[in-house]
Design a protein around this motif. Structure first.
Motif, PDB file in Angstrom:
ATOM      1  N   ALA A  16       0.778  -1.418   0.079  1.00 14.72           N
ATOM      2  CA  ALA A  16      -0.033  -0.153  -0.055  1.00 14.72           C
ATOM      3  C   ALA A  16       0.901   1.304   0.106  1.00 14.72           C
ATOM      4  CB  ALA A  16      -0.932   0.050   1.138  1.00 14.72           C
ATOM      5  N   ARG A  17       2.097   1.152   0.522  1.00 12.05           N
ATOM      6  CA  ARG A  17       2.927   2.549   0.608  1.00 12.05           C
ATOM      7  C   ARG A  17       4.092   2.416  -0.158  1.00 12.05           C
ATOM      8  NH1 ARG A  17       3.222   3.389   6.962  1.00 12.05           N
ATOM      9  NH2 ARG A  17       4.166   5.126   6.462  1.00 12.05           N
ATOM     10  N   ILE A  18       4.098   1.752  -1.398  1.00 11.76           N
ATOM     11  CA  ILE A  18       5.140   1.719  -2.297  1.00 11.76           C
ATOM     12  C   ILE A  18       5.371   2.951  -2.738  1.00 11.76           C
ATOM     13  CG2 ILE A  18       3.917   1.275  -4.335  1.00 11.76           C
ATOM     14  CD1 ILE A  18       6.817  -0.791  -3.510  1.00 11.76           C
ATOM     15  N   ASP A  19       4.767   4.003  -2.978  1.00  5.08           N
ATOM     16  CA  ASP A  19       5.149   5.156  -3.407  1.00  5.08           C
ATOM     17  C   ASP A  19       6.048   5.803  -2.394  1.00  5.08           C
ATOM     18  OD1 ASP A  19       4.156   4.772  -5.930  1.00  5.08           O
ATOM     19  OD2 ASP A  19       2.265   5.821  -5.285  1.00  5.08           O
ATOM     20  N   GLU A  20       5.458   5.994  -1.248  1.00  4.15           N
ATOM     21  CA  GLU A  20       6.376   6.339   0.019  1.00  4.15           C
ATOM     22  C   GLU A  20       7.707   5.666   0.087  1.00  4.15           C
ATOM     23  OE1 GLU A  20       6.123   7.106   4.663  1.00  4.15           O
ATOM     24  OE2 GLU A  20       4.428   6.217   3.761  1.00  4.15           O
ATOM     25  N   LEU A  21       7.832   4.444   0.107  1.00  7.62           N
ATOM     26  CA  LEU A  21       8.988   3.647   0.012  1.00  7.62           C
ATOM     27  C   LEU A  21       9.884   4.064  -0.941  1.00  7.62           C
ATOM     28  CD1 LEU A  21      10.676   1.318   1.043  1.00  7.62           C
ATOM     29  CD2 LEU A  21       9.430  -0.097  -0.468  1.00  7.62           C
TER      30      LEU A  21
END
Length: 70
Positions: A16-21
Motif C-alpha cells: 500500500a505504501r510503495i510510493d512512499e517507500l
C-alpha cells in the motif's frame, strides 16, 4: 490455520505504501551520495595528524534525528 490463510491473502495484495517507500529510498540514496562526497573531500585535504580524527568521525553512528528526517 486462520492466520496462515490471512497471511497468504496479504501476500497477494500490492504494498500500500510503495510510493512512499520509493521516495524514501531515493532520498536515502541522495544523502548517502552527499555523505560520500563529503568524506572524500575531507580525506583529500586531510593532514596526516588529522587522519585519525577523520576515521573516528566516519565510524560514528548517525544521529536519530537525521534518520527521522528521511
Amino acid at each position: 490455520m486462520k492466520n496462515l490463510k490471512n497471511a497468504k491473502e496479504e501476500l497477494t495484495k500490492p504494498f500500500a505504501r510503495i510510493d512512499e517507500l520509493h521516495e524514501k529510498e531515493k532520498r536515502l540514496a541522495e544523502l548517502n551520495k552527499e555523505l560520500t562526497m563529503g568524506n572524500i573531500a575531507d580525506t583529500a585535504k586531510a593532514e596526516p595528524e588529522n587522519e585519525a580524527n577523520i576515521a573516528e568521525v566516519k565510524n560514528k553512528p548517525v544521529k536519530a534525528e537525521y534518520v527521522a528526517a528521511l
